[in-house]
Each structure stands twice: as C-alpha cells, then as structure tokens.
Design a protein around this motif. Structure first.
Motif, PDB file in Angstrom:
ATOM      1  N   MET A   1       3.698  -6.774   2.374  1.00 12.89           N
ATOM      2  CA  MET A   1       4.059  -6.091   1.120  1.00 12.89           C
ATOM      3  C   MET A   1       5.320  -5.263   1.313  1.00 12.89           C
ATOM      4  N   GLN A   2       5.399  -4.569   2.439  1.00 12.89           N
ATOM      5  CA  GLN A   2       6.573  -3.739   2.729  1.00 12.89           C
ATOM      6  C   GLN A   2       7.826  -4.607   2.823  1.00 12.89           C
ATOM      7  N   ALA A   3       7.699  -5.782   3.423  1.00 11.22           N
ATOM      8  CA  ALA A   3       8.845  -6.692   3.548  1.00 11.22           C
ATOM      9  C   ALA A   3       9.318  -7.159   2.171  1.00 11.22           C
ATOM     10  N   VAL A   4       8.382  -7.475   1.288  1.00 10.51           N
ATOM     11  CA  VAL A   4       8.744  -7.878  -0.072  1.00 10.51           C
ATOM     12  C   VAL A   4       9.419  -6.709  -0.798  1.00 10.51           C
ATOM     13  N   MET A   5       8.862  -5.515  -0.647  1.00 12.56           N
ATOM     14  CA  MET A   5       9.446  -4.328  -1.284  1.00 12.56           C
ATOM     15  C   MET A   5      10.875  -4.101  -0.797  1.00 12.56           C
ATOM     16  N   LYS A   6      11.089  -4.206   0.512  1.00  3.99           N
ATOM     17  CA  LYS A   6      12.426  -4.001   1.078  1.00  3.99           C
ATOM     18  C   LYS A   6      13.411  -5.055   0.577  1.00  3.99           C
ATOM     19  N   THR A   7      12.939  -6.282   0.408  1.00  3.08           N
ATOM     20  CA  THR A   7      13.797  -7.349  -0.113  1.00  3.08           C
ATOM     21  C   THR A   7      14.228  -7.040  -1.539  1.00  3.08           C
ATOM     22  N   ILE A   8      13.275  -6.628  -2.368  1.00  3.44           N
ATOM     23  CA  ILE A   8      13.600  -6.285  -3.759  1.00  3.44           C
ATOM     24  C   ILE A   8      14.530  -5.080  -3.800  1.00  3.44           C
ATOM     25  N   GLU A   9      14.280  -4.103  -2.934  1.00  2.00           N
ATOM     26  CA  GLU A   9      15.143  -2.919  -2.861  1.00  2.00           C
ATOM     27  C   GLU A   9      16.580  -3.322  -2.512  1.00  2.00           C
ATOM     28  N   ALA A  10      16.732  -4.236  -1.572  1.00  3.47           N
ATOM     29  CA  ALA A  10      18.072  -4.693  -1.176  1.00  3.47           C
ATOM     30  C   ALA A  10      18.749  -5.442  -2.320  1.00  3.47           C
ATOM     31  N   LEU A  11      18.006  -6.270  -3.024  1.00  4.56           N
ATOM     32  CA  LEU A  11      18.584  -6.989  -4.152  1.00  4.56           C
ATOM     33  C   LEU A  11      18.982  -6.037  -5.281  1.00  4.56           C
TER      34      LEU A  11
ATOM     35  N   LEU B   1       5.815  -0.934  -3.458  1.00 10.01           N
ATOM     36  CA  LEU B   1       6.151  -2.239  -4.013  1.00 10.01           C
ATOM     37  C   LEU B   1       6.140  -2.194  -5.537  1.00 10.01           C
ATOM     38  N   PHE B   2       5.080  -1.622  -6.104  1.00  6.99           N
ATOM     39  CA  PHE B   2       5.002  -1.550  -7.563  1.00  6.99           C
ATOM     40  C   PHE B   2       6.096  -0.647  -8.141  1.00  6.99           C
ATOM     41  N   ALA B   3       6.442   0.427  -7.439  1.00 11.68           N
ATOM     42  CA  ALA B   3       7.525   1.307  -7.906  1.00 11.68           C
ATOM     43  C   ALA B   3       8.853   0.562  -7.892  1.00 11.68           C
ATOM     44  N   GLU B   4       9.095  -0.225  -6.856  1.00  9.60           N
ATOM     45  CA  GLU B   4      10.350  -0.978  -6.755  1.00  9.60           C
ATOM     46  C   GLU B   4      10.418  -2.057  -7.833  1.00  9.60           C
ATOM     47  N   LEU B   5       9.303  -2.706  -8.102  1.00 11.13           N
ATOM     48  CA  LEU B   5       9.259  -3.701  -9.171  1.00 11.13           C
ATOM     49  C   LEU B   5       9.522  -3.059 -10.535  1.00 11.13           C
ATOM     50  N   GLN B   6       8.989  -1.857 -10.721  1.00 10.55           N
ATOM     51  CA  GLN B   6       9.229  -1.151 -11.976  1.00 10.55           C
ATOM     52  C   GLN B   6      10.712  -0.801 -12.124  1.00 10.55           C
ATOM     53  N   ARG B   7      11.345  -0.326 -11.049  1.00  8.13           N
ATOM     54  CA  ARG B   7      12.779  -0.022 -11.081  1.00  8.13           C
ATOM     55  C   ARG B   7      13.606  -1.267 -11.381  1.00  8.13           C
ATOM     56  N   LEU B   8      13.149  -2.407 -10.879  1.00  6.81           N
ATOM     57  CA  LEU B   8      13.842  -3.669 -11.107  1.00  6.81           C
ATOM     58  C   LEU B   8      13.754  -4.098 -12.571  1.00  6.81           C
ATOM     59  N   GLY B   9      12.674  -3.692 -13.241  1.00  8.69           N
ATOM     60  CA  GLY B   9      12.450  -4.124 -14.612  1.00  8.69           C
ATOM     61  C   GLY B   9      11.530  -5.327 -14.696  1.00  8.69           C
ATOM     62  N   ALA B  10      10.735  -5.536 -13.650  1.00  9.89           N
ATOM     63  CA  ALA B  10       9.803  -6.668 -13.618  1.00  9.89           C
ATOM     64  C   ALA B  10       8.698  -6.470 -14.646  1.00  9.89           C
TER      65      ALA B  10
ATOM     66  N   THR C   1       3.490   1.778   7.849  1.00 10.00           N
ATOM     67  CA  THR C   1       3.027   2.050   6.492  1.00 10.00           C
ATOM     68  C   THR C   1       1.550   1.741   6.362  1.00 10.00           C
ATOM     69  N   SER C   2       0.915   2.379   5.422  1.00 11.13           N
ATOM     70  CA  SER C   2      -0.482   2.069   5.107  1.00 11.13           C
ATOM     71  C   SER C   2      -0.512   1.071   3.959  1.00 11.13           C
ATOM     72  N   PHE C   3      -1.671   0.499   3.737  1.00 10.35           N
ATOM     73  CA  PHE C   3      -1.823  -0.454   2.651  1.00 10.35           C
ATOM     74  C   PHE C   3      -1.484   0.200   1.314  1.00 10.35           C
ATOM     75  N   ALA C   4      -2.080   1.382   1.059  1.00  8.62           N
ATOM     76  CA  ALA C   4      -1.875   2.059  -0.228  1.00  8.62           C
ATOM     77  C   ALA C   4      -0.405   2.436  -0.434  1.00  8.62           C
ATOM     78  N   THR C   5       0.251   2.912   0.610  1.00 14.92           N
ATOM     79  CA  THR C   5       1.665   3.299   0.494  1.00 14.92           C
ATOM     80  C   THR C   5       2.533   2.078   0.221  1.00 14.92           C
ATOM     81  N   ALA C   6       2.300   0.997   0.960  1.00 15.87           N
ATOM     82  CA  ALA C   6       3.087  -0.225   0.756  1.00 15.87           C
ATOM     83  C   ALA C   6       2.884  -0.755  -0.655  1.00 15.87           C
ATOM     84  N   ARG C   7       1.642  -0.765  -1.114  1.00 15.77           N
ATOM     85  CA  ARG C   7       1.337  -1.234  -2.473  1.00 15.77           C
ATOM     86  C   ARG C   7       2.052  -0.389  -3.522  1.00 15.77           C
ATOM     87  N   ASP C   8       1.953   0.933  -3.381  1.00 19.66           N
ATOM     88  CA  ASP C   8       2.573   1.830  -4.366  1.00 19.66           C
ATOM     89  C   ASP C   8       4.089   1.710  -4.361  1.00 19.66           C
TER      90      ASP C   8
END
Length: 197
Positions: free
Chosen positions: A98-108, A35-44, A26-33
C-alpha cells in the motif's frame, strides 16, 4: 466487478515471483490512511482497495489481522472519468505494498505540480484498468487458440480449455497473463458462438 476482498488482481499485470522485505516503516492503518489521502488529493473517484485482508462491517480492512500469504494490493479508481488500477505485490507485507502504491501516486502528483501535466497524462495511460482482450491475435480464431475444430460440442471445448488453462495460468511454470488472456478470450468466443446456435 472489482472486489475489495479477496484480492482482485488486474488481469494484465504479472504477479511477483520473489518478494522482498521493504524499507518502509509503516503500520497497516497508517499506510491505508495515507493512500486514501493521496488518492483524494489526486481527485480519484469510486476508490476500491482490494487486498487479502478481511473487511470490517464498515467496509474498511481490519488493521490487526495476520499477514496473508499473498500480500498484494490493487487500488481501483476513476481518474478524470477513466478507470485506473495501481497494483503492487513486490513486498512481503500488505502495508508495504500500500505504501508503495501511495508513493507512486504521490510522485505522479508531483509531476503535475511541477508543470508537466502532459507527462502526467502520458504516465497515467500505463495504469488504465484494461479489460481482458476480447479476441486473440489477428487471424487466430477461437478453435485455433484451443487447438480443436469449430464443430466440436461446447462441453468438449470446455474440457480442452480447462486443461490448457491449468498450463497457461500465470501462477503455473511457463504460464503468463497473455497466454491466459488469449485462452479466456477464446473460450468466451466459443461460448458466445455455441450458445447462439
């Protein structure tokens, strides 16, 4: 106050000593985007992405900077009114953490989708953004922690604290976050007591 730059690492989480190369592609921009999309889906809410990557004027991290020496990532946000923090520094690059954090939130989030919402609530308790302890263990007054007498002047107590903090810091050999937290709580108690005199 949680800072976006430089990295604001959670006090209760130990740092990784030996980092690894990840298999994320992944690239920095892709991982960042993502992550923020996953946080938005979570309702953060109130999301703060904290890294050692400098920020642009719009508050977003630069995507084209050299990798910092400490590639850790901490994401602070509120979830159902509670402060949360996900942090990762296991991998060599910021985008991989960032990707690891995103994947963790996605799994939760998957746990909630699969009908085990109570398990999701239980899992999230481990990510609560805990403040540092306000006092040492039961029975340990600040002067016991700092190995001094309670009547010692504050400037002398501060000198003892600084010497002990150098040894107890999580980055020092033999140091740990719990030792440092206990020292921080002790000096805070000493300052509060001594300033009230």
């Amino acid at each position: 106050m949680t800072s976006a730059y430089p990295l604001h690492w959670p006090a209760h989480r130990p740092k990784t000593r030996l980092r690894e190369r990840s298999k994320f592609k992944t690239s920095f921009a892709t991982a960042r985007d993502q992550l923020f999309a996953e946080l938005q889906r979570l309702g953060a809410r109130d999301v703060v992405l904290s890294t050692n990557i400098e920020l642009r004027l719009d508050g977003w991290p630069y995507a084209g900077r050299n990798a910092p020496q400490d590639p850790g990532v901490a994401v602070y946000f509120s979830y159902k009114g509670k402060p949360m923090c996900f942090a990762c520094d296991r991998w060599d690059y910021v985008q991989d953490n960032m990707q690891a954090v995103m994947k963790t939130i996605e799994a939760l989030r998957g746990i909630a989708r699969w009908g085990s919402g109570d398990m999701l609530a239980a899992a999230f308790t481990g990510f609560t953004a805990l403040p540092p302890p306000t006092s040492g263990p039961v029975g340990r007054e600040w002067w016991h922690v700092l190995d001094c007498t309670p009547d010692l002047p504050l400037d002398k107590v501060e000198t003892i604290y600084r010497a002990m903090a150098r040894l107890a810091h999580p980055d020092a050999t033999g140091g740990s976050t719990s030792k440092m937290a206990e020292l921080n709580a002790a000096i805070a108690a000493a300052r509060k007591e001594k300033s009230g005199q």
